[in-house]
Design an enzyme around this catalytic site. Structure first.
Site, PDB file in Angstrom:
ATOM      1  N   THR A 130       1.083  -1.190  -0.096  1.00  0.00           N
ATOM      2  CA  THR A 130      -0.016   0.034   0.115  1.00  0.00           C
ATOM      3  C   THR A 130       0.994   1.167  -0.084  1.00  0.00           C
ATOM      4  O   THR A 130       1.846   1.313   0.691  1.00  0.00           O
ATOM      5  CB  THR A 130      -0.883   0.097   1.474  1.00  0.00           C
ATOM      6  OG1 THR A 130      -1.803  -1.075   1.313  1.00  0.00           O
ATOM      7  CG2 THR A 130      -1.868   1.269   1.173  1.00  0.00           C
ATOM      8  N   ARG A 176     -13.532  -8.546  -1.082  1.00  0.00           N
ATOM      9  CA  ARG A 176     -12.580  -8.591   0.185  1.00  0.00           C
ATOM     10  C   ARG A 176     -12.013  -7.110   0.356  1.00  0.00           C
ATOM     11  O   ARG A 176     -11.357  -6.594  -0.753  1.00  0.00           O
ATOM     12  CB  ARG A 176     -11.547  -9.398   0.024  1.00  0.00           C
ATOM     13  CG  ARG A 176     -10.340  -9.764   0.989  1.00  0.00           C
ATOM     14  CD  ARG A 176      -9.054  -8.891   0.869  1.00  0.00           C
ATOM     15  NE  ARG A 176      -8.207  -8.887   1.996  1.00  0.00           N
ATOM     16  CZ  ARG A 176      -7.114  -7.877   1.876  1.00  0.00           C
ATOM     17  NH1 ARG A 176      -7.081  -6.961   0.953  1.00  0.00           N
ATOM     18  NH2 ARG A 176      -6.403  -8.184   3.142  1.00  0.00           N
ATOM     19  N   VAL A 177     -11.889  -6.587   1.590  1.00  0.00           N
ATOM     20  CA  VAL A 177     -11.364  -5.430   1.867  1.00  0.00           C
ATOM     21  C   VAL A 177     -10.549  -5.637   3.017  1.00  0.00           C
ATOM     22  O   VAL A 177     -10.676  -6.102   3.912  1.00  0.00           O
ATOM     23  CB  VAL A 177     -12.631  -4.316   2.360  1.00  0.00           C
ATOM     24  CG1 VAL A 177     -12.010  -3.209   2.685  1.00  0.00           C
ATOM     25  CG2 VAL A 177     -13.490  -4.233   1.087  1.00  0.00           C
ATOM     26  N   GLY A 178      -9.473  -5.178   2.772  1.00  0.00           N
ATOM     27  CA  GLY A 178      -8.414  -5.143   3.851  1.00  0.00           C
ATOM     28  C   GLY A 178      -8.223  -3.960   4.937  1.00  0.00           C
ATOM     29  O   GLY A 178      -9.445  -3.214   4.819  1.00  0.00           O
ATOM     30  N   ASP A 179      -7.109  -3.780   5.301  1.00  0.00           N
ATOM     31  CA  ASP A 179      -7.002  -2.623   6.498  1.00  0.00           C
ATOM     32  C   ASP A 179      -7.125  -1.237   6.024  1.00  0.00           C
ATOM     33  O   ASP A 179      -7.430  -0.289   6.575  1.00  0.00           O
ATOM     34  CB  ASP A 179      -5.632  -2.835   7.400  1.00  0.00           C
ATOM     35  CG  ASP A 179      -4.774  -2.701   6.472  1.00  0.00           C
ATOM     36  OD1 ASP A 179      -4.283  -3.454   5.457  1.00  0.00           O
ATOM     37  OD2 ASP A 179      -3.660  -1.836   6.359  1.00  0.00           O
ATOM     38  N   THR A 230       1.258  -1.051   6.302  1.00  0.00           N
ATOM     39  CA  THR A 230       0.705  -1.831   4.908  1.00  0.00           C
ATOM     40  C   THR A 230       1.264  -3.375   5.273  1.00  0.00           C
ATOM     41  O   THR A 230       2.097  -3.558   6.503  1.00  0.00           O
ATOM     42  CB  THR A 230       1.881  -1.229   3.938  1.00  0.00           C
ATOM     43  OG1 THR A 230       1.990  -2.168   2.661  1.00  0.00           O
ATOM     44  CG2 THR A 230       3.150  -0.998   4.461  1.00  0.00           C
ATOM     45  N   GLY A 231       0.779  -4.547   4.628  1.00  0.00           N
ATOM     46  CA  GLY A 231       1.196  -5.600   4.814  1.00  0.00           C
ATOM     47  C   GLY A 231      -0.198  -6.504   4.780  1.00  0.00           C
ATOM     48  O   GLY A 231      -1.230  -6.243   4.254  1.00  0.00           O
ATOM     49  N   GLY A 248      -3.595  -7.372   5.079  1.00  0.00           N
ATOM     50  CA  GLY A 248      -4.647  -6.419   5.985  1.00  0.00           C
ATOM     51  C   GLY A 248      -5.313  -7.148   7.117  1.00  0.00           C
ATOM     52  O   GLY A 248      -5.787  -6.615   8.122  1.00  0.00           O
TER      53      GLY A 248
HETATM   54  N1  ASP Z   1      -2.588  -4.028   3.437  1.00  0.00           N
HETATM   55  C1  ASP Z   1      -3.271  -4.254   2.105  1.00  0.00           C
HETATM   56  C2  ASP Z   1      -4.298  -4.994   2.182  1.00  0.00           C
HETATM   57  O1  ASP Z   1      -4.544  -5.889   2.920  1.00  0.00           O
HETATM   58  C3  ASP Z   1      -2.043  -4.889   1.280  1.00  0.00           C
HETATM   59  C4  ASP Z   1      -0.617  -4.315   1.777  1.00  0.00           C
HETATM   60  O2  ASP Z   1      -0.626  -3.066   2.273  1.00  0.00           O
HETATM   61  O3  ASP Z   1       0.325  -5.021   1.620  1.00  0.00           O
HETATM   62  O4  ASP Z   1      -5.258  -4.892   1.282  1.00  0.00           O
END
Ligand code: ASP
Length: 297
Positions: A142, A170-173, A193-194, A196
């Site tokens: 992100t 699907r929705v992440g963080d 980031t990572g 979610g």
């Molecule tokens: N955090 C984002 C998600 O899970 C992906 C990322 O930042 O690597 O959608």
């Protein structure tokens, strides 16, 4: 006190260098943050944000973005949108109203079109090939930017295409306030980031801000939020990275990764590409050798 900016990943480095010129002119913090993020969104070579982002399991690119103004605590967010050229601009436009700040899916697309935001087919040939070949690459990132201006006003913006091969919807963080981003000009801002799901379970951005509220500087707050959470979940999540900027202008970055690059910028210095070394638990300023070895975005 001068301008300060911090952003995630090497993909933001080039534009962060360029926006230095904007800091001395009359651009708002929102414009500066949007400039960095839209540059990453428009670049097809970055496969985890905007145009060229990796698709979901049905081969469709679905995008998420969020924005928060640290003075008013107003926020805007959109998720799971298709064919919207610059999700960050739609998200940041939603901070104006008292309600309807977070729109998702078709409703968010409808709002974007009705309000004249540009549309674009976001799936590139390269991303489609990865999808068709079912490349076993769990690639995701992100772009997050946190800033503080001359008056001490702070803001944060984030944009992502989320996880490759995610379930439609699907929705992440990233678009979730408190998880993917949070900003209070009286305390500081943070973004994540990572993976979610792992970030949301810990509401990690508000967690960092709360540690800054207790008096920790941005670096210590990122470390405390991440390591306390990892301990709680038995150190299982292995892909979480955090950045923060406190109200005094100190920046912080922390990660479970061996190398997590982030960029820092102020009006007196050129943009610097830093990296948090997950194994050594320390921040370094990168050099040519580091750049030559780094393969990520
Ligand atoms: N955090 C984002 C998600 O899970 C992906 C990322 O930042 O690597 O959608």
């Amino acid at each position: 006190m001068g301008y300060k900016l911090i952003s995630t990943w090497k993909m933001s480095y080039h534009k962060m260098g360029e926006v230095k010129r904007m800091l001395k002119k009359k651009y708002s913090l929102q414009e500066i943050i949007e400039t960095v993020i839209t540059d990453v969104e428009n670049n097809p070579d970055f496969h985890s944000v905007g145009f060229g982002g990796l698709p979901n399991r049905e081969g469709v690119v679905e995008l998420d973005a969020g924005y928060m103004d640290g003075d008013s605590l107003a926020f805007g967010a959109i998720s799971a949108v298709r064919n919207i050229k610059n999700p960050i601009l739609v998200a940041s436009s939603l901070i104006k109203d008292r309600t309807n700040n977070y729109l998702t899916g078709k409703g968010a697309e409808k709002y974007a079109k009705e309000n004249g935001f540009k549309t674009r087919k976001m799936l590139t040939k390269k991303a489609q090939e990865k999808y068709l070949n079912k490349v076993k690459e769990e690639s995701h990132d992100t772009v997050c930017v946190i800033g503080k201006d001359l008056n001490g006003s702070m803001a944060v913006g984030v944009s992502t295409s989320g996880l490759f091969m995610k379930h439609p919807g699907r929705v992440g963080d990233s678009p979730i306030i408190g998880s993917g981003f949070y900003c209070d000009s009286q305390i500081g801002g943070a973004a994540a980031t990572g993976v979610g799901e792992d970030i949301m379970r810990g509401c990690l951005s508000i967690s960092v801000v709360n540690y800054m509220k207790q008096g920790l500087d941005a670096q210590k707050a990122c470390e405390r939020a991440l390591f306390t959470y990892l301990e709680r979940v038995n150190n299982k999540p292995d892909e979480i990275s955090l950045i923060a900027l406190d109200k005094d202008g100190n920046y912080g970055g922390c990660s479970t990764l061996e190398d997590f690059p982030f960029v820092v910028l102020d009006e007196n210095n050129e943009a610097k590409l830093m990296a948090y070394k997950g194994k050594e638990k320390r921040v370094i300023e990168t050099d040519d050798q580091w750049l030559a070895n780094y393969k990520g975005d």
